[in-house]
Design a protein around this motif. Structure first.
Motif, short mmCIF file in Angstrom:
data_model
loop_
_atom_site.label_atom_id
_atom_site.label_comp_id
_atom_site.label_asym_id
_atom_site.label_seq_id
_atom_site.Cartn_x
_atom_site.Cartn_y
_atom_site.Cartn_z
N ARG A 185 0.85 -1.19 0.00
CA ARG A 185 0.00 0.00 0.00
C ARG A 185 0.89 1.24 0.00
N ILE A 186 0.38 2.31 -0.64
CA ILE A 186 1.18 3.53 -0.74
C ILE A 186 0.29 4.74 -0.46
N VAL A 187 0.93 5.79 0.10
CA VAL A 187 0.29 7.11 0.29
C VAL A 187 1.33 8.15 -0.07
N PHE A 188 0.93 9.12 -0.88
CA PHE A 188 1.80 10.26 -1.19
C PHE A 188 1.12 11.53 -0.71
N MET A 189 1.86 12.33 0.07
CA MET A 189 1.37 13.61 0.58
C MET A 189 2.28 14.71 0.04
N GLY A 190 1.71 15.67 -0.68
CA GLY A 190 2.48 16.76 -1.24
C GLY A 190 2.78 17.86 -0.24
N PHE A 191 2.79 17.51 1.04
CA PHE A 191 3.10 18.46 2.11
C PHE A 191 3.52 17.64 3.32
N SER A 192 3.98 18.30 4.36
CA SER A 192 4.43 17.63 5.57
C SER A 192 3.64 18.12 6.78
N PRO A 193 3.63 17.35 7.88
CA PRO A 193 2.87 17.79 9.05
C PRO A 193 3.26 19.16 9.56
N ASP A 194 4.54 19.53 9.44
CA ASP A 194 4.95 20.84 9.95
C ASP A 194 4.35 21.97 9.13
N ALA A 195 3.91 21.67 7.89
CA ALA A 195 3.27 22.70 7.06
C ALA A 195 1.87 23.02 7.56
N LEU A 196 1.39 22.25 8.52
CA LEU A 196 0.04 22.49 9.05
C LEU A 196 0.09 23.43 10.24
N GLY A 197 1.20 24.13 10.43
CA GLY A 197 1.31 25.07 11.54
C GLY A 197 0.29 26.18 11.47
N ALA A 198 -0.20 26.48 10.26
CA ALA A 198 -1.23 27.52 10.13
C ALA A 198 -2.50 27.12 10.83
N SER A 199 -2.66 25.80 11.10
CA SER A 199 -3.87 25.32 11.75
C SER A 199 -3.74 25.25 13.26
N SER A 200 -2.55 25.56 13.79
CA SER A 200 -2.36 25.52 15.24
C SER A 200 -3.29 26.51 15.92
N GLY A 201 -3.99 26.03 16.93
CA GLY A 201 -4.94 26.87 17.63
C GLY A 201 -6.29 26.95 16.96
N ASP A 202 -6.45 26.26 15.83
CA ASP A 202 -7.74 26.21 15.13
C ASP A 202 -8.37 24.86 15.46
N PRO A 203 -9.34 24.79 16.38
CA PRO A 203 -9.86 23.49 16.83
C PRO A 203 -10.41 22.63 15.70
N GLU A 204 -11.11 23.24 14.75
CA GLU A 204 -11.72 22.44 13.69
C GLU A 204 -10.65 21.88 12.76
N ASP A 205 -9.69 22.71 12.36
CA ASP A 205 -8.61 22.22 11.52
C ASP A 205 -7.83 21.10 12.22
N GLU A 206 -7.54 21.29 13.49
CA GLU A 206 -6.79 20.29 14.22
C GLU A 206 -7.55 18.98 14.31
N GLU A 207 -8.88 19.06 14.49
CA GLU A 207 -9.69 17.84 14.55
C GLU A 207 -9.69 17.11 13.21
N MET A 208 -9.92 17.85 12.12
CA MET A 208 -10.00 17.21 10.80
C MET A 208 -8.65 16.67 10.35
N LEU A 209 -7.59 17.40 10.57
CA LEU A 209 -6.27 16.92 10.17
C LEU A 209 -5.83 15.77 11.06
N GLY A 210 -6.27 15.76 12.32
CA GLY A 210 -6.01 14.60 13.18
C GLY A 210 -6.68 13.35 12.62
N ARG A 211 -7.92 13.49 12.12
CA ARG A 211 -8.58 12.35 11.50
C ARG A 211 -7.84 11.90 10.25
N LEU A 212 -7.33 12.86 9.50
CA LEU A 212 -6.59 12.51 8.28
C LEU A 212 -5.40 11.63 8.61
#
Length: 774
Positions: A391-418
């Motif tokens: 099985r393979i997964v390709f992500m065109g970004f890294s977790p550290d690029a999600l810093g814009a979502s820090s402190g955003d409860p909804e973004d953090e919840e959805m990206l956590g599910r991802l």
């Protein structure tokens, strides 16, 4: 007296009886195991192994040659900082989700040879289906690439974050061949900081001010004349009213700014600020009302990097996630996550759609230029699938690029599910979710219109909806409705009518005043149509105030249409205390009548403007909210074109429904709770319950399977606390897709408070051969 005689019992008979009893007990034990686990190995029959499922080993590569490649590409220490940031962010993601720390791999100990064929394919440490994560592994040797490909082809799982193998171990350019072979993709482009570059800083301030987009006074003075030329007198008056209201608050953080528009505005190329809220602002031990202010500083169209970007100052893009895929399970369709692209994002094209599937793409309809029809289909920034047995997964970004979502409860919840879903997919753990739309539909269409003033073409509009059998939603001004009761009744019988509120909610005073007005509006229409009226739309622009939502909720309204763009293209059930309301926001560009009727575009204006938007929403799995200008129904030619447009939508997997139907379904879907448990390698346990007060019909539940299977055997167990259910629906219809790795269960009907349990045996040739050998 007769003497008691003791007779000798035959030892062989006694031994035979004991062996028979033990054999029968063992047979019963095996039958019980088979009923719980399905097909199983004899080794799994031991009580110490019962129900134990070996978890895969997850390896994280820290590559010295890749770090060196970063240092070469980004000098002065920036490259090392970037690589370390990416690596640490993956360590954090894994440690939060795994029962034990990931196995740390390096260039020197990256040994991916199969340690034991008997242990199963794809083994790092003698365990089945291990996972290898390559976080920005730019530089890898030829030998390493061969090892990794063999590892995945034989059954291992591979996650590539950003890019991998572009350079050899000596930092010489190699190209995208490794990713093209394993991931079934082709490099498309790097995603730079939007249409032009903004520096962004965000903070929360105490106080209240109208939400929306604000621009510096110097900017407003330069664009004011042009904007006012496009406005009607009524729109210009509304603009000035909100500006005066904003000025009256004397909000210090925006002293030199002027309110410009709602948050739906896009394609700006000058400094501006946004206000969102209200939110809680904590000062010491007290919490007051506040707002979130984001300042956007225009840097022009230059792509020059500024390294490193601070966490709140990075250049942010929106990444759109598709609904109803294994790795976006539980995430609303069309969810727009914030991603920083100080490392440019990677956009790719899928070249092998038979084994690789898209789960998201670098496009934001709110800010990016309009797209051409079907342009998104082959383009992605997040893909999943298979390579050989792995099985393979390709992500065109890294977790550290999600810093814009820090402190955003909804973004953090959805990206956590991802990330939860990605790891479950790679570890071959089952994932379960309920589809967003009724059976056979991948997205919804909500056609709306506003009846106010003279409303030219209203009668022809009603006739059109009837002839095309369109369940549309028409929002009616109360004064117009009382003058045209027969027409309003026709529209209601065909679809739905809602309240079009001509009064600004910001100038009406208390909740009680609003409740009285909304009650009067609703009663007037209900008296005309003889049925419930539950939809609301304000004629005025801007977000709904808290008092408005409170009054709507208490007066029996169930959905509303704002004029702003939300985080998703699916509906949203509001949080407490407005949980009885469903928000159906703007999901596509809304065109004025002069654009749709423009002679410059010819008779194909509807198709050229609207079809690309519709197909984008279909790809996302959301609601295509289409507001039709009343003037369109005054042209026979455009009515004919609109009919053809509707037929095009029907040919796709769109569900054309009214606002009340969509709001009802969305609430019903939320009450369908599903869970899955892996009982053994060959059996999963699925539970579906209806926690609503209404019967659920034509729902689809999907489960990702640990293996590719050729068929399944479903053993039902049904409990209905109200009434027995017919035998013919005990076993639901099902469909296997994505090469036998995803199972769709069709739930034809599930009554309130009823639940169903399914034991599902997974069948394929590998299982048959494996268990026959035992």
């Amino acid at each position: 007296m007769r003497a008691l005689q003791i007779q000798r019992i035959n030892f062989l008979w006694f031994l035979t009886l004991g062996v028979t009893a033990l054999s029968a007990a063992f047979l019963v034990y095996l039958l019980l195991l088979e009923s719980a686990l399905g097909a199983f190995r004899i080794s799994e029959a031991s009580p110490t192994n019962l129900g134990v499922i070996q978890r895969p080993t997850v390896g994280l590569l820290e590559s010295a040659s890749s770090r060196a490649a970063y240092e070469r590409l980004f000098p002065s220490g920036a490259g090392m900082a970037r690589y370390d940031s990416i690596h640490v962010s993956w360590e954090r993601v894994l440690m939060q989700r795994l029962p034990k720390d990931p196995l740390k791999l390096s260039d020197g100990n990256l040994s991916l040879k199969l340690s034991s064929r008997a242990a199963g394919p794809g083994s790092l440490m003698g365990q089945e289906h291990d996972v290898l994560i390559l976080p920005a592994a730019l530089s890898l040797s030829d030998a390493q690439l061969v090892q990794i490909e063999e590892f995945v082809r034989e059954g291992g799982s591979l996650l590539v974050s950003w890019s991998a193998g572009l350079y050899d171990e000596n930092q010489r350019w190699r190209g995208w061949g490794f990713l093209e072979r394993t991931m079934g993709i082709r490099f498309d482009r790097y995603v730079e900081p939007g249409r032009g570059a903004f520096r962004v800083s965000t903070d929360t301030f105490p106080g209240v001010v109208p939400t929306g987009v604000y621009v510096p006074k110097r900017v407003y003075n330069s664009i004011k004349g042009e904007r006012l030329n496009y406005m009607s007198a009524r729109e210009a008056a509304e603009l000035r009213r909100i500006q005066q209201q904003a000025e009256a608050h004397q909000f210090a953080p925006l002293t030199d700014y002027v309110w410009l528009d709602t948050l739906g505005i896009n394609n700006l190329d000058f400094d501006y600020a946004t206000v969102e809220g209200p939110v809680g602002y904590r000062s010491g031990s007290t919490t007051n009302e506040g707002v979130i202010v984001s300042y956007y500083t225009w840097r022009g169209f230059s792509n020059k990097s500024e390294t490193p970007f601070p966490r709140t100052g990075g250049v942010t893009r929106r990444f759109t996630l598709r609904g109803n895929t294994p790795i976006t399970a539980g995430i609303p369709g069309g969810y727009r996550a914030k991603i920083q692209v100080y490392n440019p994002g990677v956009s790719v094209r899928i070249t092998d759609p038979d084994r690789v599937y898209s789960a998201g793409f670098w496009y934001d309809f709110a800010t990016d230029p309009p797209i051409q029809q079907d342009v998104l289909n082959p383009v992605s920034g997040l893909v999943y699938g298979t390579f050989g047995e792995g099985r393979i997964v390709f992500m065109g970004f890294s977790p550290d690029a999600l810093g814009a979502s820090s402190g955003d409860p909804e973004d953090e919840e959805m990206l956590g599910r991802l990330f939860d879903n990605v790891l479950s997919f790679l570890q071959r753990e089952p994932i379960v979710w309920t589809h967003d739309w009724p059976l056979g539909h991948a997205a919804a269409v909500m056609m709306t219109a506003n009846m106010a003033g003279s409303s030219p073409g209203a009668t022809r509009m009603a006739t059109f909806f009837e002839n095309e059998n369109v369940s549309a939603t028409v929002f009616v001004d109360e004064s117009i409705g009382s003058n045209l009761p027969e027409l309003v009744s026709r529209l209601y019988d065909q679809g739905d009518v809602g309240i079009l509120d001509p009064t600004s909610d910001r100038s009406t005073g208390s909740v009680d005043v609003l409740r009285a007005r909304f009650r009067r509006y609703r009663k007037a229409l209900m008296d005309i149509v003889g049925g419930p009226v539950t939809g609301y739309r304000s004629f005025r622009r801007g977000a709904l105030a808290r008092a408005t939502k409170e009054a709507l909720s208490s007066e029996g309204y169930t959905y509303f249409l704002p004029d702003s763009i939300g985080r998703r293209t699916t509906p949203k059930i509001m949080g407490a205390p407005y949980e009885s309301l469903t928000r159906i926001g703007v999901t596509a560009r809304e065109y004025e009548s002069n654009q749709l009727l423009s002679t410059d575009r010819g008779p194909m204006a509807l198709d050229s403007l609207l079809l690309p938007e519709a197909y984008r929403v279909l790809d996302e799995g959301g609601v295509f909210r289409l507001t039709l200008p009343m003037e369109i129904f005054t042209s026979e030619e455009q009515v004919s074109r609109l009919g053809q447009f509707v037929q095009r939508l029907r040919q796709e997997k769109f569900w054309i429904a009214s606002g009340s139907e969509i709001a009802h379904w969305w609430r019903l879907r939320k009450g369908l709770n599903v869970s899955v448990e892996q009982r053994s390698k060959s059996r999963i346990f699925v539970r579906v319950s209806n926690d609503n007060g209404n019967t659920a019909e034509e729902a689809t539940v999907s489960i990702t399977l640990g293996e590719s299977v050729t068929s399944v055997n479903i053993l039902p167990e049904l409990i209905n606390i109200l009434k027995p259910v017919a035998d013919e629906i005990d076993v639901p219809p099902f469909v296997l897709r994505e090469n036998g790795t995803v199972l769709d269960l069709i739930i034809k009907q599930l009554k309130p408070q009823q639940y169903r349990i399914f034991h599902i045996d997974l069948i394929n040739s590998a299982f048959t051969t494996r268990f026959a050998a035992n």
